[in-house]
Design a protein around this motif. Sequence first.
Motif, PDB file in Angstrom:
ATOM      1  N   GLU B  36       0.866  -1.184   0.000  1.00 29.54           N
ATOM      2  CA  GLU B  36       0.000   0.000   0.000  1.00 29.54           C
ATOM      3  C   GLU B  36       0.895   1.224   0.000  1.00 29.54           C
ATOM      4  OE1 GLU B  36      -3.405   0.118  -0.081  1.00 29.54           O
ATOM      5  OE2 GLU B  36      -3.437  -2.064  -0.249  1.00 29.54           O
ATOM      6  N   GLY B  37       0.767   2.065  -1.029  1.00 25.82           N
ATOM      7  CA  GLY B  37       1.612   3.246  -1.075  1.00 25.82           C
ATOM      8  C   GLY B  37       1.473   3.973  -2.386  1.00 25.82           C
ATOM      9  N   GLY B 138       5.899   3.311   0.815  1.00 24.00           N
ATOM     10  CA  GLY B 138       4.686   2.714   1.369  1.00 24.00           C
ATOM     11  C   GLY B 138       5.043   1.645   2.365  1.00 24.00           C
TER      12      GLY B 138
ATOM     13  N   SER C   3      -2.986   3.848   5.410  1.00 28.11           N
ATOM     14  CA  SER C   3      -3.412   4.150   4.042  1.00 28.11           C
ATOM     15  C   SER C   3      -4.902   3.879   3.912  1.00 28.11           C
ATOM     16  CB  SER C   3      -2.627   3.311   3.034  1.00 28.11           C
ATOM     17  OG  SER C   3      -2.992   1.957   3.146  1.00 28.11           O
ATOM     18  N   ILE C 137      -2.158   8.365   2.124  1.00 28.19           N
ATOM     19  CA  ILE C 137      -1.105   7.727   2.916  1.00 28.19           C
ATOM     20  C   ILE C 137      -0.553   8.731   3.926  1.00 28.19           C
ATOM     21  CG2 ILE C 137      -0.438   6.130   1.053  1.00 28.19           C
ATOM     22  CD1 ILE C 137       2.165   7.748   0.728  1.00 28.19           C
TER      23      ILE C 137
END
Lengths: 139, 139, 139
Positions: B36-37, B138, C3, C137
């Motif tokens: 996730e990023g 991330g 996130s 994020i």
Amino acid sequence: MKSHTAYLTMNLPTRRAFVNITQDVRDAVEKSGVREGMVLVNAMHISASVFINDDESGLHHDYDAWLERLAPHAPTNQYRHNDTGEDNADAHLKRQVMGREVVVAITAGKLDFGPWEQVFYGEFDGRRKKRVLIKVIGE
Amino acid sequence: MKSHTAYLTMNLPTRRAFVNITQDVRDAVEKSGVREGMVLVNAMHISASVFINDDESGLHHDYDAWLERLAPHAPTNQYRHNDTGEDNADAHLKRQVMGREVVVAITAGKLDFGPWEQVFYGEFDGRRKKRVLIKVIGE
Amino acid sequence: MKSHTAYLTMNLPTRRAFVNITQDVRDAVEKSGVREGMVLVNAMHISASVFINDDESGLHHDYDAWLERLAPHAPTNQYRHNDTGEDNADAHLKRQVMGREVVVAITAGKLDFGPWEQVFYGEFDGRRKKRVLIKVIGE
């Protein structure tokens, strides 16, 4: 995750101008202590830009002449936005060509830049106070 | 927070060209291990672009013809930047229309793309070595 | 690092339109719980834009007329992309001027915006379903 926020104040004496703000961005990255991450730099006003290009006065002249050709300031009554009493519709158009923001990588604590990259503030409706935001995130 | 940095080298035989670099971006995301990023992809040179659009040769022809209409290469003496001995002022203008960079979301370890999104390197002053930066952050 | 990912669905009844999606972006930031970070907002389709400017109908009229001047829809046979059976080559060009995405700083849990900044979806080839991605994020 670390983060750091800085604001620059601009108040330029002419309607249009380009100002090199690379050192301000470097200063914010250094203050943040971030070694690996990203820095966002954006105009906080909608008739101005932040962009990356060359620090060469001939090129800046070319940008100005080209933007005036793509989106002329006068006659101001060609734009419906100017019916509101403003005369800056062209500035809103020029800003879209040059962009609102840049995002730059931070690697080993430095801006990860190519040989000629410099960050500029592009003013298209000056003679008033405006701000630029610098946001650093990373670790 | 995880991060990963990759550099692509470009050296195109023509003045102008579009190169699909989507797989290189996917490879960097995979190497990063980020689930996730965000990934930043930018030209490190100021007469080139990174942008997202369709991988369709007719469209690329249209982009090239359109950019030449908005910011013609010749006559080169119409640009003050070219007084420095360069002939690439038009490339600096074209790059502003197409943009320096893209930022793409990473979701569940993949580029979070719509059905037709592909990442391109846009060269406007080729026949020399240039680089593209890919920065993943991330977790 | 936190996130959060959100998707908006668009299906506009006209070929071209501008839709203010600022509240959707605020909602995603609030849901994420992120206090310091960045939010990416991008069109997931390549004939649409996400951009930041003023919520003023005269200006939106000016954008539309200006983009039609820079990249006219008709005659559709002026574009090689349209040889594929599409009629939307102009939309791919207009989207490059207005941009694919914006990245906005989050400071103290809020969009760190100047006084007039609003986020818009720009549709240039509507009358079909499209999506917008919001990725937050930070921490």
